[in-house]
Design a protein around this motif. Structure first.
Motif, PDB file in Angstrom:
ATOM      1  N   UNK A  87     -19.423   6.638   1.294  1.00  0.00           N
ATOM      2  CA  UNK A  87     -18.489   7.484   0.549  1.00  0.00           C
ATOM      3  C   UNK A  87     -17.663   8.349   1.495  1.00  0.00           C
ATOM      4  N   UNK A  88     -18.312   8.897   2.526  1.00  0.00           N
ATOM      5  CA  UNK A  88     -17.594   9.714   3.504  1.00  0.00           C
ATOM      6  C   UNK A  88     -16.563   8.880   4.258  1.00  0.00           C
ATOM      7  N   UNK A  89     -16.936   7.639   4.605  1.00  0.00           N
ATOM      8  CA  UNK A  89     -16.002   6.764   5.326  1.00  0.00           C
ATOM      9  C   UNK A  89     -14.777   6.441   4.472  1.00  0.00           C
ATOM     10  N   UNK A  90     -15.006   6.201   3.175  1.00  0.00           N
ATOM     11  CA  UNK A  90     -13.882   5.900   2.277  1.00  0.00           C
ATOM     12  C   UNK A  90     -12.936   7.089   2.194  1.00  0.00           C
ATOM     13  N   UNK A  91     -13.481   8.302   2.087  1.00  0.00           N
ATOM     14  CA  UNK A  91     -12.622   9.487   2.012  1.00  0.00           C
ATOM     15  C   UNK A  91     -11.827   9.687   3.299  1.00  0.00           C
ATOM     16  N   UNK A  92     -12.480   9.476   4.441  1.00  0.00           N
ATOM     17  CA  UNK A  92     -11.766   9.632   5.721  1.00  0.00           C
ATOM     18  C   UNK A  92     -10.633   8.609   5.834  1.00  0.00           C
ATOM     19  N   UNK A  93     -10.938   7.344   5.502  1.00  0.00           N
ATOM     20  CA  UNK A  93      -9.916   6.293   5.584  1.00  0.00           C
ATOM     21  C   UNK A  93      -8.770   6.572   4.615  1.00  0.00           C
ATOM     22  N   UNK A  94      -9.100   6.970   3.388  1.00  0.00           N
ATOM     23  CA  UNK A  94      -8.056   7.265   2.402  1.00  0.00           C
ATOM     24  C   UNK A  94      -7.179   8.423   2.866  1.00  0.00           C
ATOM     25  N   UNK A  95      -7.788   9.419   3.483  1.00  0.00           N
ATOM     26  CA  UNK A  95      -7.013  10.551   3.980  1.00  0.00           C
ATOM     27  C   UNK A  95      -6.018  10.133   5.046  1.00  0.00           C
ATOM     28  N   UNK A  96      -6.464   9.274   5.968  1.00  0.00           N
ATOM     29  CA  UNK A  96      -5.550   8.810   7.018  1.00  0.00           C
ATOM     30  C   UNK A  96      -4.427   7.933   6.445  1.00  0.00           C
ATOM     31  N   UNK A  97      -4.763   7.081   5.486  1.00  0.00           N
ATOM     32  CA  UNK A  97      -3.733   6.233   4.871  1.00  0.00           C
ATOM     33  C   UNK A  97      -2.683   7.091   4.173  1.00  0.00           C
ATOM     34  N   UNK A  98      -3.155   8.080   3.409  1.00  0.00           N
ATOM     35  CA  UNK A  98      -2.202   8.955   2.718  1.00  0.00           C
ATOM     36  C   UNK A  98      -1.345   9.729   3.710  1.00  0.00           C
ATOM     37  N   UNK A  99      -1.964  10.233   4.761  1.00  0.00           N
ATOM     38  CA  UNK A  99      -1.205  10.997   5.754  1.00  0.00           C
ATOM     39  C   UNK A  99      -0.173  10.115   6.452  1.00  0.00           C
ATOM     40  N   UNK A 109       8.501   9.241  -3.363  1.00  0.00           N
ATOM     41  CA  UNK A 109       7.844   9.999  -4.428  1.00  0.00           C
ATOM     42  C   UNK A 109       6.628  10.688  -3.826  1.00  0.00           C
ATOM     43  N   UNK A 110       6.847  11.698  -2.998  1.00  0.00           N
ATOM     44  CA  UNK A 110       5.736  12.326  -2.269  1.00  0.00           C
ATOM     45  C   UNK A 110       4.734  13.007  -3.181  1.00  0.00           C
ATOM     46  N   UNK A 111       5.121  13.324  -4.396  1.00  0.00           N
ATOM     47  CA  UNK A 111       4.170  13.940  -5.319  1.00  0.00           C
ATOM     48  C   UNK A 111       2.971  13.052  -5.598  1.00  0.00           C
ATOM     49  N   UNK A 112       3.163  11.736  -5.448  1.00  0.00           N
ATOM     50  CA  UNK A 112       2.030  10.828  -5.658  1.00  0.00           C
ATOM     51  C   UNK A 112       0.899  11.109  -4.676  1.00  0.00           C
ATOM     52  N   UNK A 113       1.236  11.491  -3.442  1.00  0.00           N
ATOM     53  CA  UNK A 113       0.202  11.760  -2.438  1.00  0.00           C
ATOM     54  C   UNK A 113      -0.688  12.914  -2.884  1.00  0.00           C
ATOM     55  N   UNK A 156       0.829  -1.203   0.000  1.00  0.00           N
ATOM     56  CA  UNK A 156       0.000   0.000   0.000  1.00  0.00           C
ATOM     57  C   UNK A 156       0.869   1.261   0.000  1.00  0.00           C
ATOM     58  N   UNK A 157       1.921   1.260   0.824  1.00  0.00           N
ATOM     59  CA  UNK A 157       2.824   2.416   0.839  1.00  0.00           C
ATOM     60  C   UNK A 157       3.522   2.595  -0.506  1.00  0.00           C
ATOM     61  N   UNK A 158       3.911   1.475  -1.099  1.00  0.00           N
ATOM     62  CA  UNK A 158       4.595   1.546  -2.391  1.00  0.00           C
ATOM     63  C   UNK A 158       3.656   2.078  -3.467  1.00  0.00           C
ATOM     64  N   UNK A 159       2.432   1.584  -3.475  1.00  0.00           N
ATOM     65  CA  UNK A 159       1.467   1.953  -4.513  1.00  0.00           C
ATOM     66  C   UNK A 159       1.055   3.414  -4.408  1.00  0.00           C
ATOM     67  N   UNK A 160       0.959   3.894  -3.178  1.00  0.00           N
ATOM     68  CA  UNK A 160       0.468   5.260  -3.001  1.00  0.00           C
ATOM     69  C   UNK A 160       1.581   6.304  -3.122  1.00  0.00           C
ATOM     70  N   UNK A 161       2.625   6.177  -2.328  1.00  0.00           N
ATOM     71  CA  UNK A 161       3.655   7.228  -2.304  1.00  0.00           C
ATOM     72  C   UNK A 161       5.062   6.671  -2.470  1.00  0.00           C
ATOM     73  N   UNK A 162       5.192   5.404  -2.933  1.00  0.00           N
ATOM     74  CA  UNK A 162       6.511   4.789  -3.134  1.00  0.00           C
ATOM     75  C   UNK A 162       7.363   4.920  -1.880  1.00  0.00           C
TER      76      UNK A 162
END
Length: 465
Positions: free
Chosen positions: A439-451, A373-377, A363-369
């Protein structure tokens, strides 16, 4: 002893063992020279002898026994054929030792030249030497350079063709090709022996060739160790061992060994000059603890091949080779390549982790390497923000408390869901239900994963890992 009559062409000089002993005793302490084509019937026995200079040129000798020999000047044995080895253990040569074009066969112990503990004050020239047995230089000290240009070392009788741990060479060890002059007296030769020289473009050459293992462990070399054009022919259990050597420059520019291993564990060099085609493949290279500062590739050696070089040296994951390569690249200002190396290190490490950690790694590799590669975030954040904005524009949630909510804004609402910690006073004012709640739950979870992945990557970058 027979000598040619006046006016005759030089004939072979025959010396019996007794005649040699008498001659040697007479000459002891002075200069001893035999520049004719001579054949000595018995061993040349010179233990603990002292000479000013000793020269035996183009001679056939059963054996040279000269342990603890001491010369104030040179010891020359060029173009000689020695049938049962040369022993120079603990010898002291006041200036140069010359063995150019000498052919030496093994003794009863399988050694062609035994020179453990020998000291040569200036150069040891053994260019185009042919050695059939083990050439042993354990603990020897060479005051200037050791040249084995164009030599052929072969030991089918044992593990090593060259055994020289703790060898000290104040300048350079040459295990390179030699130029072949048209005659012994052509340019680059030193009469009357005709030394080889480093070839220039277009010159006919003879490679340095080693059939059998080579051991240079714990050696100290003041300028360089040079393997340019060298050829190593080893069995699977034999090694080119450079453990813990120290030298300002290692020139690994020979042919790729087809079998055997190249060991660089614990070696320390400043400049590593190499070619991609010179290194062995997977399992043929060990370099745990190998330290170098600057890479100087010859020819095409892109980062992808350099990563294969590291992978070949680490059949099992080890972080040190990746970190050493990244540090070297940063030293030369190649920060982007250094990040690629550290990313490759994380991917190799992931292969050793349990399933849960491996999934998180993917997951870390796929999202921000892994943060390299922080630009991916930012890209993922923009995509999710756009999707959320479109969705909530079409399906706005009802207010949590009528009359107490801010004006509806799908842009700010989606962004507030995505950004953890930061509160834009939007997400708590509305009450999504049904599909909007998911949809709101997915956005919240995605935000935490990216952060979290960005934070992990930033921490890794700060620690230079």
């Amino acid at each position: 002893m027979t000598e040619p009559a006046d006016g005759d062409a030089p004939a072979e000089l025959q010396l019996t063992s007794a005649e040699w002993s008498m001659w040697q005793a007479f000459r002891n302490g002075s200069t001893c020279t035999c520049d004719l084509r001579c054949s000595i019937c018995g061993e040349v026995v010179l233990p603990e002898s002292r000479f000013t200079t000793l020269r035996l040129v183009n001679c056939a000798i059963p054996r040279v026994e000269a342990a603890r020999l001491h010369t104030e000047g040179d010891l020359h044995l060029p173009r000689c054929v020695v049938h049962s080895g040369i022993r120079l253990t603990d010898a002291h040569i006041g200036t140069d030792l010359m063995l150019n074009q000498t052919v030496v066969h093994k003794d009863r112990q399988g050694r062609s030249i035994m020179a453990d503990g020998m000291t040569v004050t200036q150069d040891l020239q053994a260019e185009m030497l042919e050695s059939y047995g083990e050439l042993s230089l354990r603990g020897a000290t060479i005051g200037v350079s050791l040249s084995l240009r164009g030599s052929r070392l072969s030991n089918p009788f044992g593990r090593r063709a060259l055994n020289a741990p703790q060898l000290t060479v104040e300048r350079t060890l040459y295990l390179t090709a030699a130029g072949l002059p048209n005659s012994p007296f052509s340019s680059g030769a030193t009469p009357p022996y005709g030394t080889a020289y480093t070839p220039s473009r277009g010159t006919r050459v003879q490679r340095f060739e080693c059939e059998g293992g080579m051991r240079l462990d714990d050696g100290r070399f003041g300028d360089a160790v040079d393997f340019e054009h060298a050829r190593f022919i080893m069995e699977s259990d034999q090694e080119l061992s450079l453990r813990r050597i120290q030298t300002p420059e290692l020139r690994f520019l020979g042919e790729r060994p087809q079998r055997g291993r190249v060991i660089l564990s614990g070696a320390r060099v400043v400049n590593l000059v190499d070619k991609s085609a010179s290194w062995p493949g997977l399992g043929g290279l060990w370099m745990a603890g190998f330290a170098y500062e600057t890479l100087i590739p010859r020819g095409h050696f892109p980062l992808s091949l350099r990563l294969q070089w590291v992978a070949a040296a680490t059949p099992e994951y080890a972080p040190e080779p990746y970190e050493m390569l990244a540090a070297s690249l940063r030293t030369t200002g190649e920060d982007a390549d250094a990040r690629e190396v550290l990313l490759a290190k994380q991917r190799r490490r992931r292969e050793t982790l349990p399933l849960a950690a491996k999934t998180w790694g993917f997951l870390q590799d796929w999202t921000v390497a892994y943060g390299y590669r922080p630009g991916r975030a930012a890209v993922w954040m923009a995509i999710l923000w756009a999707i959320g904005t479109i969705y909530f524009s079409m399906s706005p949630p009802p207010p949590l408390k009528t009359g107490e909510t801010p004006p509806w804004n799908p842009y700010l609402y989606s962004l507030d869901l995505l950004l953890p910690v930061i509160d834009l006073n939007q997400s708590g004012a509305w009450k999504p239900g049904g599909g909007a709640q998911w949809a709101a739950a997915v956005l919240i979870l995605a935000g935490w994963v990216l952060a979290t992945t960005v934070a992990a990557g930033a921490s890794r970058l700060l620690r230079r890992q």
